[in-house]
Design a protein around this motif. Structure first.
Motif, PDB file in Angstrom:
ATOM      1  N   ARG A   1      -2.698  -6.661   2.018  1.00  0.00           N
ATOM      2  CA  ARG A   1      -1.290  -6.664   2.436  1.00  0.00           C
ATOM      3  C   ARG A   1      -0.506  -5.494   1.859  1.00  0.00           C
ATOM      4  O   ARG A   1       0.441  -5.003   2.485  1.00  0.00           O
ATOM      5  CB  ARG A   1      -0.621  -7.969   2.013  1.00  0.00           C
ATOM      6  N   VAL A   2      -0.888  -5.002   0.667  1.00  0.00           N
ATOM      7  CA  VAL A   2      -0.197  -3.847   0.096  1.00  0.00           C
ATOM      8  C   VAL A   2      -0.922  -2.553   0.463  1.00  0.00           C
ATOM      9  O   VAL A   2      -0.286  -1.511   0.615  1.00  0.00           O
ATOM     10  CB  VAL A   2      -0.063  -3.986  -1.435  1.00  0.00           C
ATOM     11  N   THR A   3      -2.217  -2.611   0.645  1.00  0.00           N
ATOM     12  CA  THR A   3      -2.962  -1.422   1.059  1.00  0.00           C
ATOM     13  C   THR A   3      -2.396  -0.868   2.355  1.00  0.00           C
ATOM     14  O   THR A   3      -2.197   0.349   2.504  1.00  0.00           O
ATOM     15  CB  THR A   3      -4.451  -1.754   1.257  1.00  0.00           C
ATOM     16  N   ILE A   4      -2.120  -1.741   3.330  1.00  0.00           N
ATOM     17  CA  ILE A   4      -1.573  -1.285   4.604  1.00  0.00           C
ATOM     18  C   ILE A   4      -0.174  -0.719   4.418  1.00  0.00           C
ATOM     19  O   ILE A   4       0.207   0.263   5.075  1.00  0.00           O
ATOM     20  CB  ILE A   4      -1.590  -2.424   5.654  1.00  0.00           C
TER      21      ILE A   4
ATOM     22  N   LEU B   1       0.949   0.849   1.734  1.00  0.00           N
ATOM     23  CA  LEU B   1       0.777   2.186   1.160  1.00  0.00           C
ATOM     24  C   LEU B   1       0.358   3.183   2.236  1.00  0.00           C
ATOM     25  O   LEU B   1       0.820   4.328   2.258  1.00  0.00           O
ATOM     26  CB  LEU B   1      -0.253   2.147   0.042  1.00  0.00           C
ATOM     27  N   SER B   2      -0.514   2.746   3.131  1.00  0.00           N
ATOM     28  CA  SER B   2      -0.939   3.614   4.226  1.00  0.00           C
ATOM     29  C   SER B   2       0.242   3.984   5.117  1.00  0.00           C
ATOM     30  O   SER B   2       0.396   5.146   5.529  1.00  0.00           O
ATOM     31  CB  SER B   2      -2.028   2.916   5.045  1.00  0.00           C
ATOM     32  N   ARG B   3       1.098   3.020   5.413  1.00  0.00           N
ATOM     33  CA  ARG B   3       2.258   3.279   6.260  1.00  0.00           C
ATOM     34  C   ARG B   3       3.286   4.158   5.570  1.00  0.00           C
ATOM     35  O   ARG B   3       4.145   4.751   6.232  1.00  0.00           O
ATOM     36  CB  ARG B   3       2.887   1.950   6.686  1.00  0.00           C
ATOM     37  N   LEU B   4       3.206   4.255   4.238  1.00  0.00           N
ATOM     38  CA  LEU B   4       4.075   5.159   3.476  1.00  0.00           C
ATOM     39  C   LEU B   4       3.493   6.566   3.389  1.00  0.00           C
ATOM     40  O   LEU B   4       4.020   7.418   2.680  1.00  0.00           O
ATOM     41  CB  LEU B   4       4.311   4.603   2.071  1.00  0.00           C
ATOM     42  N   GLY B   5       2.399   6.805   4.107  1.00  0.00           N
ATOM     43  CA  GLY B   5       1.831   8.147   4.185  1.00  0.00           C
ATOM     44  C   GLY B   5       0.731   8.453   3.196  1.00  0.00           C
ATOM     45  O   GLY B   5       0.339   9.608   3.045  1.00  0.00           O
ATOM     46  N   LEU B   6       0.205   7.414   2.527  1.00  0.00           N
ATOM     47  CA  LEU B   6      -0.836   7.626   1.535  1.00  0.00           C
ATOM     48  C   LEU B   6      -2.221   7.381   2.127  1.00  0.00           C
ATOM     49  O   LEU B   6      -2.390   6.550   3.022  1.00  0.00           O
ATOM     50  CB  LEU B   6      -0.630   6.702   0.331  1.00  0.00           C
ATOM     51  N   ASP B   7      -3.200   8.092   1.616  1.00  0.00           N
ATOM     52  CA  ASP B   7      -4.602   7.873   1.985  1.00  0.00           C
ATOM     53  C   ASP B   7      -5.121   6.755   1.098  1.00  0.00           C
ATOM     54  O   ASP B   7      -5.794   6.978   0.093  1.00  0.00           O
ATOM     55  CB  ASP B   7      -5.395   9.170   1.774  1.00  0.00           C
ATOM     56  N   ALA B   8      -4.778   5.518   1.479  1.00  0.00           N
ATOM     57  CA  ALA B   8      -5.016   4.361   0.620  1.00  0.00           C
ATOM     58  C   ALA B   8      -6.252   3.585   1.055  1.00  0.00           C
ATOM     59  O   ALA B   8      -6.532   3.447   2.247  1.00  0.00           O
ATOM     60  CB  ALA B   8      -3.799   3.443   0.643  1.00  0.00           C
TER      61      ALA B   8
ATOM     62  N   VAL C   1     -12.442  -8.991   0.677  1.00  0.00           N
ATOM     63  CA  VAL C   1     -12.775  -7.689   1.276  1.00  0.00           C
ATOM     64  C   VAL C   1     -13.104  -7.856   2.759  1.00  0.00           C
ATOM     65  O   VAL C   1     -12.645  -7.083   3.610  1.00  0.00           O
ATOM     66  CB  VAL C   1     -13.943  -7.030   0.524  1.00  0.00           C
ATOM     67  N   ALA C   2     -13.893  -8.869   3.089  1.00  0.00           N
ATOM     68  CA  ALA C   2     -14.256  -9.110   4.486  1.00  0.00           C
ATOM     69  C   ALA C   2     -13.012  -9.410   5.317  1.00  0.00           C
ATOM     70  O   ALA C   2     -12.870  -8.922   6.455  1.00  0.00           O
ATOM     71  CB  ALA C   2     -15.253 -10.257   4.578  1.00  0.00           C
ATOM     72  N   LEU C   3     -12.106 -10.205   4.777  1.00  0.00           N
ATOM     73  CA  LEU C   3     -10.880 -10.547   5.489  1.00  0.00           C
ATOM     74  C   LEU C   3     -10.024  -9.299   5.698  1.00  0.00           C
ATOM     75  O   LEU C   3      -9.478  -9.078   6.791  1.00  0.00           O
ATOM     76  CB  LEU C   3     -10.122 -11.612   4.711  1.00  0.00           C
ATOM     77  N   ALA C   4      -9.883  -8.471   4.655  1.00  0.00           N
ATOM     78  CA  ALA C   4      -9.088  -7.241   4.768  1.00  0.00           C
ATOM     79  C   ALA C   4      -9.684  -6.303   5.806  1.00  0.00           C
ATOM     80  O   ALA C   4      -8.946  -5.678   6.591  1.00  0.00           O
ATOM     81  CB  ALA C   4      -9.015  -6.555   3.403  1.00  0.00           C
ATOM     82  N   ARG C   5     -11.007  -6.199   5.856  1.00  0.00           N
ATOM     83  CA  ARG C   5     -11.655  -5.323   6.845  1.00  0.00           C
ATOM     84  C   ARG C   5     -11.393  -5.810   8.267  1.00  0.00           C
ATOM     85  O   ARG C   5     -11.206  -5.003   9.178  1.00  0.00           O
ATOM     86  CB  ARG C   5     -13.157  -5.268   6.569  1.00  0.00           C
ATOM     87  N   ARG C   6     -11.396  -7.124   8.463  1.00  0.00           N
ATOM     88  CA  ARG C   6     -11.120  -7.662   9.797  1.00  0.00           C
ATOM     89  C   ARG C   6      -9.664  -7.435  10.199  1.00  0.00           C
ATOM     90  O   ARG C   6      -9.366  -7.152  11.363  1.00  0.00           O
ATOM     91  CB  ARG C   6     -11.422  -9.168   9.841  1.00  0.00           C
ATOM     92  N   THR C   7      -8.766  -7.577   9.233  1.00  0.00           N
ATOM     93  CA  THR C   7      -7.347  -7.466   9.523  1.00  0.00           C
ATOM     94  C   THR C   7      -6.916  -6.020   9.738  1.00  0.00           C
ATOM     95  O   THR C   7      -6.084  -5.732  10.613  1.00  0.00           O
ATOM     96  CB  THR C   7      -6.521  -8.090   8.388  1.00  0.00           C
ATOM     97  N   TYR C   8      -7.473  -5.115   8.938  1.00  0.00           N
ATOM     98  CA  TYR C   8      -7.108  -3.699   9.002  1.00  0.00           C
ATOM     99  C   TYR C   8      -8.374  -2.856   9.157  1.00  0.00           C
ATOM    100  O   TYR C   8      -8.799  -2.169   8.215  1.00  0.00           O
ATOM    101  CB  TYR C   8      -6.334  -3.284   7.739  1.00  0.00           C
ATOM    102  N   PRO C   9      -9.011  -2.899  10.327  1.00  0.00           N
ATOM    103  CA  PRO C   9     -10.308  -2.235  10.496  1.00  0.00           C
ATOM    104  C   PRO C   9     -10.259  -0.718  10.354  1.00  0.00           C
ATOM    105  O   PRO C   9     -11.307  -0.081  10.156  1.00  0.00           O
ATOM    106  CB  PRO C   9     -10.727  -2.648  11.914  1.00  0.00           C
ATOM    107  N   HIS C  10      -9.076  -0.137  10.433  1.00  0.00           N
ATOM    108  CA  HIS C  10      -8.958   1.323  10.308  1.00  0.00           C
ATOM    109  C   HIS C  10      -8.850   1.765   8.851  1.00  0.00           C
ATOM    110  O   HIS C  10      -8.869   2.974   8.582  1.00  0.00           O
ATOM    111  CB  HIS C  10      -7.737   1.817  11.078  1.00  0.00           C
ATOM    112  N   LEU C  11      -8.739   0.810   7.920  1.00  0.00           N
ATOM    113  CA  LEU C  11      -8.681   1.145   6.496  1.00  0.00           C
ATOM    114  C   LEU C  11     -10.004   0.814   5.817  1.00  0.00           C
ATOM    115  O   LEU C  11     -10.820   0.059   6.340  1.00  0.00           O
ATOM    116  CB  LEU C  11      -7.548   0.373   5.810  1.00  0.00           C
TER     117      LEU C  11
END
Length: 230
Positions: free
Chosen positions: A64-67, A69-76, A86-96
């Protein structure tokens, strides 16, 4: 007390067991926290000002915070002890990018990060192991890299045996900002900010935030914090 393999495994298994429920609980948690969001924005600006290197969200949970940070312009990217998270985060944000790992021994090269966020993840590290964790954070940050920590303020430690109606086994530790700041200085960091926010409606304690920086290279390539007057 040390975080031995058994405790580490219990913490990992506990977060695996409640990954879905936890993700649902925190999905909109930051919507009503403008101060916290402003601090993430400041962190992102500091990282960008230093060259905008990669940023690790250590203890990222469902991302939830990784995304953010990404939207704030960071390579997060995110790192979490729990394979379920980790599996849940990958499913939710597959581009990260999300990886399994422990902050006690990060699988990252020396000086490879422009920033590191540990947002309410150091709370599961025994107090006497914080120097090891902070030394590891210092190792992976590049000179000038920015560290941000979030935690509950206090002197208490405790154990959670049930969460969302499920049996878990998680130790937690509150933190005193001044003590954390002293440990960071001992690890080689320069302090930038120490802040305490009063508890919100659903919070039991005050909330702490610290930002620190790994010193940039100084005279003759020596880190600034090791340079004395000549």
């Amino acid at each position: 007390m040390t975080m031995d393999a058994e405790v580490l495994s219990a913490t990992r298994d506990s977060y695996d067991a409640v990954a879905d429920e936890y993700a649902e609980m925190v999905a909109s948690h930051l919507d009503g926290m403008p101060i916290d969001r402003a601090l993430f924005t400041a962190f992102a600006e500091l990282v960008r000002d230093n060259g905008n290197g990669q940023v690790a969200d250590v203890g990222c949970g469902p991302g939830r915070v990784t995304i953010l940070l990404s939207r704030l312009g960071l390579d997060a990217f995110g790192i979490d002890l729990s394979p379920g998270m980790v599996a849940l985060a990958r499913r939710t944000y597959p581009h990260l990018r999300f990886e399994e790992g422990s902050m006690l021994a990060l699988d990252l090269r020396d000086c490879s990060l422009g920033g590191l966020l540990a947002y309410y993840s150091i709370i599961h590290i025994p107090w006497d192991q914080r120097p090891q964790v902070f030394a590891e954070f210092h190792r992976v940050l590049a000179p000038g890299g920015v560290l941000m920590l979030g935690f509950q303020v206090g002197d208490e430690q405790g154990h959670t045996a049930e969460f969302f109606g499920k049996a878990v086994s998680v130790d937690w530790y509150r933190q005193q900002p001044g003590e954390v700041a002293s440990l960071l200085r001992e690890a080689g960091f320069e302090m930038m900010m120490t802040a305490v926010r009063e508890p919100g409606e659903t919070e039991k304690t005050a909330q702490g935030c610290i930002m620190a920086r790994k010193p940039s290279r100084g005279v003759d390539g020596i880190p600034r914090h090791l340079v004395t007057d000549r």
